[in-house]
Design an enzyme around this catalytic site. Structure first.
Site, PDB file in Angstrom:
ATOM      1  N   GLN A  70     -65.082   6.521  60.979  1.00 23.39           N
ATOM      2  CA  GLN A  70     -64.773   7.821  61.576  1.00 23.39           C
ATOM      3  C   GLN A  70     -66.004   8.727  61.474  1.00 23.39           C
ATOM      4  OE1 GLN A  70     -60.568   9.171  60.208  1.00 23.39           O
ATOM      5  NE2 GLN A  70     -61.216   7.617  58.751  1.00 23.39           N
ATOM      6  N   ASN A  71     -67.017   8.254  60.750  1.00 23.23           N
ATOM      7  CA  ASN A  71     -68.190   9.096  60.519  1.00 23.23           C
ATOM      8  C   ASN A  71     -69.099   9.118  61.733  1.00 23.23           C
ATOM      9  OD1 ASN A  71     -67.095   9.307  58.026  1.00 23.23           O
ATOM     10  ND2 ASN A  71     -68.561   7.987  56.993  1.00 23.23           N
ATOM     11  N   ASP A 102     -72.360  10.290  61.326  1.00 25.25           N
ATOM     12  CA  ASP A 102     -73.703  10.568  60.787  1.00 25.25           C
ATOM     13  C   ASP A 102     -74.696   9.422  60.936  1.00 25.25           C
ATOM     14  OD1 ASP A 102     -72.963   8.749  58.720  1.00 25.25           O
ATOM     15  OD2 ASP A 102     -72.263  10.363  57.423  1.00 25.25           O
ATOM     16  N   HIS A 145     -65.329   8.136  66.267  1.00 27.82           N
ATOM     17  CA  HIS A 145     -65.410   9.565  66.593  1.00 27.82           C
ATOM     18  C   HIS A 145     -66.777   9.976  67.139  1.00 27.82           C
ATOM     19  CE1 HIS A 145     -61.864  10.438  63.598  1.00 27.82           C
ATOM     20  NE2 HIS A 145     -61.462   9.930  64.741  1.00 27.82           N
ATOM     21  N   GLY A 186     -62.876   6.090  51.468  1.00 29.98           N
ATOM     22  CA  GLY A 186     -63.421   7.443  51.626  1.00 29.98           C
ATOM     23  C   GLY A 186     -62.829   8.241  52.761  1.00 29.98           C
ATOM     24  N   SER A 232     -59.355  10.661  54.012  1.00 35.09           N
ATOM     25  CA  SER A 232     -58.137  11.351  53.581  1.00 35.09           C
ATOM     26  C   SER A 232     -56.895  10.747  54.234  1.00 35.09           C
ATOM     27  CB  SER A 232     -58.233  12.842  53.914  1.00 35.09           C
ATOM     28  OG  SER A 232     -58.486  13.009  55.291  1.00 35.09           O
ATOM     29  N   ASN A 274     -60.915   5.571  46.841  1.00 37.78           N
ATOM     30  CA  ASN A 274     -60.993   7.018  47.040  1.00 37.78           C
ATOM     31  C   ASN A 274     -60.800   7.671  45.669  1.00 37.78           C
ATOM     32  OD1 ASN A 274     -60.359   9.780  47.814  1.00 37.78           O
ATOM     33  ND2 ASN A 274     -59.915   8.983  49.855  1.00 37.78           N
ATOM     34  N   PRO A 275     -61.568   8.702  45.337  1.00 36.30           N
ATOM     35  CA  PRO A 275     -61.359   9.327  44.016  1.00 36.30           C
ATOM     36  C   PRO A 275     -60.013  10.030  43.898  1.00 36.30           C
ATOM     37  CG  PRO A 275     -63.412  10.103  45.049  1.00 36.30           C
ATOM     38  CD  PRO A 275     -62.687   9.282  46.073  1.00 36.30           C
ATOM     39  N   ALA A 302     -66.826   5.518  46.184  1.00 36.62           N
ATOM     40  CA  ALA A 302     -67.097   4.271  46.912  1.00 36.62           C
ATOM     41  C   ALA A 302     -68.383   3.604  46.432  1.00 36.62           C
ATOM     42  CB  ALA A 302     -67.192   4.575  48.408  1.00 36.62           C
TER      43      ALA A 302
HETATM   44  C1  BJW Z   1     -64.649   9.917  48.510  1.00 38.77           C
HETATM   45  C2  BJW Z   1     -65.776  10.261  47.835  1.00 38.77           C
HETATM   46  C3  BJW Z   1     -66.523   9.193  47.375  1.00 38.77           C
HETATM   47  C4  BJW Z   1     -64.897  12.092  48.393  1.00 38.77           C
HETATM   48  N1  BJW Z   1     -66.129   7.943  47.596  1.00 38.77           N
HETATM   49  N2  BJW Z   1     -64.187   8.735  48.775  1.00 38.77           N
HETATM   50  C5  BJW Z   1     -49.521  16.012  64.138  1.00 38.77           C
HETATM   51  C6  BJW Z   1     -49.222  14.750  63.662  1.00 38.77           C
HETATM   52  C7  BJW Z   1     -50.018  13.689  63.951  1.00 38.77           C
HETATM   53  C8  BJW Z   1     -51.162  13.848  64.713  1.00 38.77           C
HETATM   54  C9  BJW Z   1     -51.472  15.089  65.181  1.00 38.77           C
HETATM   55  C10 BJW Z   1     -50.659  16.156  64.900  1.00 38.77           C
HETATM   56  N3  BJW Z   1     -51.203  17.251  65.477  1.00 38.77           N
HETATM   57  C11 BJW Z   1     -52.363  16.882  66.100  1.00 38.77           C
HETATM   58  C12 BJW Z   1     -52.525  15.572  65.928  1.00 38.77           C
HETATM   59  C13 BJW Z   1     -53.626  14.748  66.418  1.00 38.77           C
HETATM   60  C14 BJW Z   1     -54.905  14.967  65.635  1.00 38.77           C
HETATM   61  C15 BJW Z   1     -54.642  14.770  64.148  1.00 38.77           C
HETATM   62  O1  BJW Z   1     -54.615  13.671  63.641  1.00 38.77           O
HETATM   63  N4  BJW Z   1     -54.453  15.864  63.408  1.00 38.77           N
HETATM   64  C16 BJW Z   1     -54.142  15.778  61.990  1.00 38.77           C
HETATM   65  C17 BJW Z   1     -55.046  16.703  61.203  1.00 38.77           C
HETATM   66  C18 BJW Z   1     -52.691  16.091  61.807  1.00 38.77           C
HETATM   67  N5  BJW Z   1     -55.793  13.949  66.121  1.00 38.77           N
HETATM   68  C19 BJW Z   1     -56.538  14.156  67.204  1.00 38.77           C
HETATM   69  O2  BJW Z   1     -56.533  15.201  67.811  1.00 38.77           O
HETATM   70  C20 BJW Z   1     -57.343  12.966  67.693  1.00 38.77           C
HETATM   71  N6  BJW Z   1     -57.092  12.753  69.064  1.00 38.77           N
HETATM   72  C21 BJW Z   1     -55.890  12.399  69.509  1.00 38.77           C
HETATM   73  O3  BJW Z   1     -54.945  12.226  68.766  1.00 38.77           O
HETATM   74  O4  BJW Z   1     -55.850  12.246  70.871  1.00 38.77           O
HETATM   75  C22 BJW Z   1     -54.569  12.186  71.485  1.00 38.77           C
HETATM   76  C23 BJW Z   1     -54.155  13.600  71.743  1.00 38.77           C
HETATM   77  C24 BJW Z   1     -54.810  14.298  72.725  1.00 38.77           C
HETATM   78  C25 BJW Z   1     -54.415  15.601  73.006  1.00 38.77           C
HETATM   79  C26 BJW Z   1     -53.388  16.202  72.255  1.00 38.77           C
HETATM   80  C27 BJW Z   1     -52.775  15.494  71.210  1.00 38.77           C
HETATM   81  C28 BJW Z   1     -53.163  14.171  70.970  1.00 38.77           C
HETATM   82  C29 BJW Z   1     -58.822  13.234  67.556  1.00 38.77           C
HETATM   83  C30 BJW Z   1     -59.254  13.325  66.141  1.00 38.77           C
HETATM   84  C31 BJW Z   1     -60.748  13.627  66.108  1.00 38.77           C
HETATM   85  C32 BJW Z   1     -61.236  13.987  64.717  1.00 38.77           C
HETATM   86  N7  BJW Z   1     -62.560  14.514  64.822  1.00 38.77           N
HETATM   87  C33 BJW Z   1     -63.288  14.818  63.609  1.00 38.77           C
HETATM   88  C34 BJW Z   1     -64.662  15.430  63.971  1.00 38.77           C
HETATM   89  C35 BJW Z   1     -65.629  14.347  64.441  1.00 38.77           C
HETATM   90  C36 BJW Z   1     -66.932  14.925  64.875  1.00 38.77           C
HETATM   91  C37 BJW Z   1     -67.780  15.426  63.744  1.00 38.77           C
HETATM   92  O5  BJW Z   1     -68.328  14.641  62.936  1.00 38.77           O
HETATM   93  O6  BJW Z   1     -67.926  16.646  63.673  1.00 38.77           O
HETATM   94  O7  BJW Z   1     -63.443  13.629  62.845  1.00 38.77           O
HETATM   95  S1  BJW Z   1     -62.386  15.908  62.495  1.00 38.77           S
HETATM   96  C38 BJW Z   1     -62.786  15.024  61.022  1.00 38.77           C
HETATM   97  O8  BJW Z   1     -61.632  14.320  60.503  1.00 38.77           O
HETATM   98  C39 BJW Z   1     -63.768  13.951  61.466  1.00 38.77           C
HETATM   99  C40 BJW Z   1     -63.414  12.833  60.559  1.00 38.77           C
HETATM  100  O9  BJW Z   1     -63.893  11.627  61.101  1.00 38.77           O
HETATM  101  C41 BJW Z   1     -61.901  12.911  60.507  1.00 38.77           C
HETATM  102  C42 BJW Z   1     -61.311  12.266  59.306  1.00 38.77           C
HETATM  103  O10 BJW Z   1     -61.722  12.888  58.150  1.00 38.77           O
HETATM  104  P1  BJW Z   1     -62.140  11.981  56.900  1.00 38.77           P
HETATM  105  O11 BJW Z   1     -63.288  11.134  57.264  1.00 38.77           O
HETATM  106  O12 BJW Z   1     -60.950  11.312  56.360  1.00 38.77           O
HETATM  107  O13 BJW Z   1     -62.722  13.078  55.913  1.00 38.77           O
HETATM  108  P2  BJW Z   1     -61.949  14.064  54.937  1.00 38.77           P
HETATM  109  O14 BJW Z   1     -62.876  15.146  54.604  1.00 38.77           O
HETATM  110  O15 BJW Z   1     -60.625  14.431  55.478  1.00 38.77           O
HETATM  111  O16 BJW Z   1     -61.654  13.182  53.645  1.00 38.77           O
HETATM  112  C43 BJW Z   1     -62.705  12.693  52.835  1.00 38.77           C
HETATM  113  C44 BJW Z   1     -62.095  11.796  51.775  1.00 38.77           C
HETATM  114  O17 BJW Z   1     -63.149  11.233  51.032  1.00 38.77           O
HETATM  115  C45 BJW Z   1     -61.179  12.529  50.786  1.00 38.77           C
HETATM  116  O18 BJW Z   1     -59.965  11.823  50.682  1.00 38.77           O
HETATM  117  C46 BJW Z   1     -61.962  12.475  49.466  1.00 38.77           C
HETATM  118  O19 BJW Z   1     -61.126  12.341  48.336  1.00 38.77           O
HETATM  119  C47 BJW Z   1     -62.781  11.242  49.681  1.00 38.77           C
HETATM  120  N8  BJW Z   1     -64.015  11.174  48.907  1.00 38.77           N
HETATM  121  N9  BJW Z   1     -65.853  11.677  47.801  1.00 38.77           N
HETATM  122  C48 BJW Z   1     -64.975   7.747  48.292  1.00 38.77           C
HETATM  123  N10 BJW Z   1     -67.662   9.447  46.665  1.00 38.77           N
END
Ligand code: BJW
Length: 244
Positions: free
Chosen positions: A101-102, A104, A119, A186, A188, A212-213, A230
């Site tokens: 999902q990254n 970078d 993404h 890594g 959420s 995941n921590p 990780a």
């Molecule tokens: C460690 C660590 C270490 C720390 N070692 N771990 C209601 C229900 C269900 C779905 C939806 C809803 N309402 C809306 C939606 C859909 C929405 C969604 O899922 N929302 C939720 C928040 C509820 N999804 C979308 O909109 C997606 N599109 C879609 O569904 O299309 C159909 C649609 C169209 C039109 C209308 C409705 C539906 C698109 C999602 C796109 C996400 N984009 C981003 C930005 C990318 C660009 C950028 O880089 O700027 O993607 S947002 C952000 O979240 C980014 C990430 O890839 C993504 C996931 O986050 P990630 O990677 O999990 O990071 P964190 O910060 O959340 O977590 C980090 C984790 O690491 C933590 O758990 C830490 O503990 C851990 N950690 N240190 C290992 N050392």
């Protein structure tokens, strides 16, 4: 830490391995995750609210500048032991795919080649109106404009409420459904559709491993969940499974 023998055996015997990564994998390279509070200039903004087409439409300069800062951070960052372990993993099994999902590019910097970027990638730029990829622009305007249609340029990433590229999403689901071992590292596990991939793998009989921590909505569902960074847990697990 000694890992369960059943897991070490499964790693040795696996034929088809999928890894899903999220922002936590890059945390040890100094890249903030999405749900960490930001620091410095960006402390007052919630990243989840900046990564939307609505935020860009409302304040394109702010969102462009946030991505400029993140692009520079990613360019300067080095892969950490987690990225490096993942790059080594792609040669261990006959079938392997790293779904990230990254945005970078650090997996590729670490040497991973079988990477599916769900993404997008912040180092690429496209036209906001027509989605055409663009390689050069006039730096005088922020955000710069598309030289063909005059619309703003934006990062080539998937924002909330935008659809993921169909072909990549299909490939991610197809591969997950035939995996015998699925790692979720890594992330959420709250952003869809990526968060459904491990569930599809588990429903089709895969063993699921989370690293995941902190606990996530996936923690109780996975076969094994290891709480730790990780860059420490993954190399240690591979060391025990492969090298001993
Ligand atoms: C460690 C660590 C270490 C720390 N070692 N771990 C209601 C229900 C269900 C779905 C939806 C809803 N309402 C809306 C939606 C859909 C929405 C969604 O899922 N929302 C939720 C928040 C509820 N999804 C979308 O909109 C997606 N599109 C879609 O569904 O299309 C159909 C649609 C169209 C039109 C209308 C409705 C539906 C698109 C999602 C796109 C996400 N984009 C981003 C930005 C990318 C660009 C950028 O880089 O700027 O993607 S947002 C952000 O979240 C980014 C990430 O890839 C993504 C996931 O986050 P990630 O990677 O999990 O990071 P964190 O910060 O959340 O977590 C980090 C984790 O690491 C933590 O758990 C830490 O503990 C851990 N950690 N240190 C290992 N050392």
């Amino acid at each position: 830490m000694r890992f369960p023998q059943d897991l070490l055996n499964a790693i040795r015997k696996a034929k088809n391995v999928i890894v899903l990564t999220g922002a936590g994998v890059s945390a040890e390279s100094g890249i903030p995750t999405f749900r960490d509070a930001q620091t410095g200039l960006w402390a007052q903004y919630d990243p989840v609210e900046l990564a939307t087409p609505e935020a860009f439409a409302k304040n394109p300069k702010l969102v462009w500048e946030w991505y400029t800062w993140r692009r520079e951070l990613a360019s300067r960052a080095n892969p950490n032991p987690g990225h490096i372990a993942l790059a080594k993993m792609e040669n261990l099994w006959s079938q392997f795919l790293l779904i990230t999902q990254n945005t970078d590019g650090l997996h590729q910097k670490a040497g991973s080649q079988k990477v599916l970027e769900l993404h997008g990638n912040i180092q690429r730029t496209k036209c906001f109106r027509e989605g055409r990829r663009v390689k050069s622009w006039n730096e005088d305007q922020i955000p710069p404009r598309c030289q063909q249609c005059g619309s703003y340029l934006r990062p080539d990433v998937v924002w909330f409420n935008e659809s993921l590229p169909n072909d990549l999403l299909q490939q991610a689901f197809d591969s997950s459904s035939v995996a015998d071992l699925f790692f979720s590292i890594g992330t959420s596990s709250i952003v869809q559709p990526a968060a459904s991939l491990p569930l599809v793998a588990l429903q089709n009989g895969a063993m699921g491993v989370e690293i995941n921590p902190t606990q996530t909505p996936l923690t109780q569902t996975m076969t094994y969940s290891f709480q730790g960074p990780a860059g420490v847990v993954l190399p240690n697990l591979l060391e025990q499974a492969i090298h001993k």
